[in-house]
Design a protein around this motif. Structure first.
Motif, PDB file in Angstrom:
ATOM      1  N   TYR A 188     -25.351 -17.849 -15.266  1.00  0.00           N
ATOM      2  CA  TYR A 188     -24.791 -16.641 -15.869  1.00  0.00           C
ATOM      3  C   TYR A 188     -23.800 -15.942 -14.933  1.00  0.00           C
ATOM      4  N   THR A 203     -36.998 -18.607 -26.542  1.00  0.00           N
ATOM      5  CA  THR A 203     -37.269 -17.441 -25.689  1.00  0.00           C
ATOM      6  C   THR A 203     -36.416 -17.477 -24.426  1.00  0.00           C
ATOM      7  N   TYR A 204     -36.353 -18.631 -23.800  1.00  0.00           N
ATOM      8  CA  TYR A 204     -35.563 -18.764 -22.574  1.00  0.00           C
ATOM      9  C   TYR A 204     -34.090 -18.506 -22.851  1.00  0.00           C
ATOM     10  N   LYS A 239     -33.113 -14.851 -23.200  1.00  0.00           N
ATOM     11  CA  LYS A 239     -33.008 -14.197 -21.885  1.00  0.00           C
ATOM     12  C   LYS A 239     -31.723 -14.605 -21.156  1.00  0.00           C
ATOM     13  N   GLU A 245     -28.755 -12.953 -22.650  1.00  0.00           N
ATOM     14  CA  GLU A 245     -28.756 -11.541 -22.250  1.00  0.00           C
ATOM     15  C   GLU A 245     -28.163 -11.379 -20.847  1.00  0.00           C
ATOM     16  N   LYS A 246     -28.539 -12.274 -19.926  1.00  0.00           N
ATOM     17  CA  LYS A 246     -28.011 -12.191 -18.568  1.00  0.00           C
ATOM     18  C   LYS A 246     -26.504 -12.423 -18.547  1.00  0.00           C
ATOM     19  N   SER A 279     -27.754 -10.288 -27.507  1.00  0.00           N
ATOM     20  CA  SER A 279     -28.117 -11.653 -27.103  1.00  0.00           C
ATOM     21  C   SER A 279     -28.439 -12.467 -28.350  1.00  0.00           C
ATOM     22  N   GLY A 286     -28.773 -15.920 -28.091  1.00  0.00           N
ATOM     23  CA  GLY A 286     -29.427 -17.168 -27.682  1.00  0.00           C
ATOM     24  C   GLY A 286     -28.642 -18.359 -28.214  1.00  0.00           C
ATOM     25  N   LEU A 316     -29.340  -5.324 -27.936  1.00  0.00           N
ATOM     26  CA  LEU A 316     -30.192  -4.943 -26.816  1.00  0.00           C
ATOM     27  C   LEU A 316     -29.974  -3.488 -26.421  1.00  0.00           C
TER      28      LEU A 316
END
Length: 690
Positions: free
Chosen positions: A558, A596-597, A600, A603-604, A628, A630, A675
């Motif tokens: 990221y 899920t990963y 995240k 989002e980063k 996010s 994903g 978010l």
């Protein structure tokens, strides 16, 4: 053939060793009762006594072994038979070689060919070397050869799978010899069940009776016995002896029947089938005549017979109709017939190929189906039809009505009874069944790694192109072989489907995905996408000419790359020139990793972009939303249509996008899965992450 089967059974059961009875009088009593019930065809009572004997002494070899024989021969439950034989081997103290034969047979049936060969070989080694032993040795070698052949043979005349006709036709007993009457959309067949008129025959099955099932809207009705039936079949009746259907002439006006061990016929006229009459001695040349078929012109009959003039058990003969009389029967010779059994002849519609079943040619086990071309009046060397027609079990009575209607009788694994009727289904043909069970939602079975989804918008506009894709579909361990779309009753085979709607309203787009397992079983997944089509409003977009560029990331990273920094500086210049423009920052990933990963990680990436913008002087209050996504919104498919990886497209998906909005529209819509927005910096934004 019946005599030879009886003889072989006598030989096989002649090698049972001295009983290995343990557990005292209680076990002996139960075993004695079990055999008594078995010999009087009271199979459930016999089973119960064997189970009581095992309960009294779990180490009783005789109880386990004989229970396995009961499951095998009377209940036709190969799974339970194998389980009992395995237990019998576990407790066996003195070697009983016959057990090895039945273990070999059971593993052969379940296509575990290496174990089958092992046990057939053990059985062969324990056979006495007398004349009877020589017969059994030859038989064992034959079974070993069949297992080896099944393991290695890879030719297929039909590409598809055999599908059981289901409980409307098949039962827990035996059904076979399907005969389709096109005139009435009727399927005739033979059954050996407890509701039949006759009692048990010598082989522990009831006498044969004839049954009928009718096609209605493509489905077969529940089968009915011909006993006392009304309508066109009134004069074709069942009795307490054997009656079976055999075939119908290509013209559809002559029905061949099996009655009193002979071949009979009934003709159609005045909307009824006539009283059956027996064929003459030119056809019925022996005591046992069980199957026949006509040539396409109706002037030649091929039939099986156990005549003494044959090569072995059952042979196939032919007779020609000359001046209204059938000629003397002629054996088809050693190219077709063997020392085994040849049966169930069927001639192709063009008269150029004879299909038949045999136990004497190279096969996978039991009866296999073969084809032989007729060239210049001579039948050529038969070819084993391979899977899915043949299996390690008995496969017989192939009937090819047309290219869309092919029937087979088989006692292969997975059936409902001792023998079932199957229908051939070619691979890759869409069914579009039960598609309404999934509307605007994916088909997901997480435990089996199954995910079928039609990606695309639920709302579209008139005259605007929309693309719908089967992106990311997975079918567990199966390979996806076909993607089909259906719209307005038209079918299209393709991975993605482009649509332009010409009027507002509700539209339905159906996706069917077909997968195939390693053992050839095909599965169909179907779902429906309902699309609301709207008239496109006349809107002047103040941002029509304003564009911001996305930035891209390395796999599982990221940090802002050097090339991305150049893009970010361009975007900052554009934002500086247009101070009224606000933006949404949207992070994305490719499909590698869990949902899920990837949420995240996306989002980063979005936060890294926000951090870069703010450090370069873009006020935080111009960034209204950080989202996010994903892997949910790929810019391009992560995989190719054949399921292989697409690295270039994955790079396109590892991105952050910047969506511009104006001050006047900024607060009209805030995505539910965003978010942070407007005052996101007090909602938990962690600047220390950078």
């Amino acid at each position: 053939m019946k005599t030879s089967i009886k003889f072989l059974l006598v030989i096989l059961f002649a090698f049972v060793a001295i009983p290995q009875i343990h557990g005292g009088d209680s076990v002996k009593k139960h075993l004695k009762k079990a055999k008594k019930f078995r010999n009087t065809n009271k199979f459930e009572a016999s089973e119960n006594q064997y189970l009581m004997a095992i309960q009294a002494d779990p180490t009783s070899f005789d109880a386990h072994f004989e229970l396995g024989l009961l499951y095998e021969a009377a209940f036709y439950d190969p799974a339970k038979a194998l389980e009992s034989f395995v237990k019998a081997e576990d407790v066996m103290k003195d070697t009983v070689y016959e057990l090895y034969y039945h273990l070999g047979r059971a593993y052969h049936y379940y296509e575990d060919y290496d174990k089958a060969i092992k046990y057939y070989d053990l059985y062969k080694k324990g056979v006495d070397k007398g004349s009877e032993g020589a017969i059994v040795t030859d038989f064992s070698l034959r079974k070993i050869h069949q297992a080896q052949f099944a393991k290695t043979y890879n030719q297929h005349e039909l590409d598809g799978m055999m599908v059981n006709l289901g409980e409307g036709v098949n039962s827990g007993f035996s059904e076979y010899v399907p005969v389709f009457l096109e005139r009435d959309s009727t399927l005739l067949f033979t059954r050996r069940g407890t509701e039949n008129l006759g009692d048990y025959y010598w082989d522990n099955l009831h006498y044969e009776d004839m049954y009928v099932s009718n096609y209605k809207n493509g489905e077969l009705s529940k089968a009915r016995s011909l006993k006392g039936i009304s309508g066109s079949l009134t004069k074709i009746n069942n009795t307490k002896k054997h009656e079976a259907v055999v075939d119908v002439s290509p013209s559809g006006d002559t029905l061949i029947l099996y009655i009193k061990n002979k071949l009979w016929y009934s003709t159609y006229g005045n909307d009824k089938w006539s009283e059956p009459e027996k064929f003459g001695k030119e056809i019925n040349i022996a005591k046992y005549q069980r199957h026949a078929c006509f040539s396409p012109d109706g002037k030649t009959m091929y039939f099986s017979s156990n005549s003494d003039e044959g090569q072995g058990g059952l042979d196939i003969f032919m007779s020609k109709l000359e001046n209204g009389t059938w000629s003397e029967a002629k054996n088809l010779g050693s190219v077709i017939n063997t020392t085994g059994n040849e049966d169930s002849p069927f001639m192709s519609e063009d008269g150029k190929t004879l299909y038949f079943a045999s136990t004497g040619h190279d096969g996978m086990g039991g009866f296999d189906m073969y084809s032989s071309e007729l060239k210049d009046g001579v039948f050529q060397t038969p070819v084993n039809m391979g899977t899915p027609v043949n299996s390690p079990a008995d496969d017989i009575y192939l009937k090819i009505e047309n290219e869309d209607q092919i029937y087979l009788s088989s006692n292969r694994k997975g059936g409902l009874g001792k023998m079932d009727i199957y229908e051939f289904k070619p691979y890759g043909i869409p069914e579009f069944k039960d598609c309404e069970q999934k509307i605007n939602e994916p088909y997901i079975v997480a435990a089996d790694n199954i995910h079928i989804e039609a990606f695309g918008k639920d709302t579209a506009y008139v005259n605007a192109m929309e693309i719908y894709e089967a992106n990311g579909c997975k079918a567990g361990n199966d390979s996806i072989t076909h993607y089909y779309w259906k719209y307005n009753n038209e079918e299209f085979e393709q991975f993605a489907y482009e649509m332009v709607f010409d009027k507002p309203g509700k539209e339905e787009l159906i996706l069917e995905v077909i997968s195939r397992s390693e053992d050839g079983v095909e599965t169909h997944y179907c779902l429906t996408k309902e699309i609301t089509v709207l008239d496109k409003p006349e809107i002047v977009d103040p941002l029509a000419d304003f564009k911001l560029k996305p930035i891209y990331f390395d796999f599982d990273k990221y940090n802002i790359r050097m090339d991305a920094k150049d893009v970010m500086n361009f975007n900052i210049d554009e934002l500086t020139k247009n101070p009224d423009v606000m933006i949404e920052v949207i992070g994305h990933t490719d499909s590698k990793g869990t949902d899920t990963y990837n949420i995240k990680l996306a989002e980063k990436r979005a936060k890294a972009a926000v951090d870069f913008l703010t450090k370069k002087g873009i006020p935080k209050d111009r960034i209204i939303t950080v989202i996010s996504r994903g892997e949910a919104e790929p810019a391009a498919p992560n995989t190719n249509p054949d399921g292989s990886d697409n690295p270039d497209n994955r790079q396109k998906n590892r991105r952050v996008e910047f969506k511009p909005v104006t001050n006047s529209t900024a607060i009209e819509f805030i995505p539910s899965n965003s978010l942070y927005y407007q005052n996101w910096n007090i909602e938990g934004f962690n600047e220390d992450i950078y």
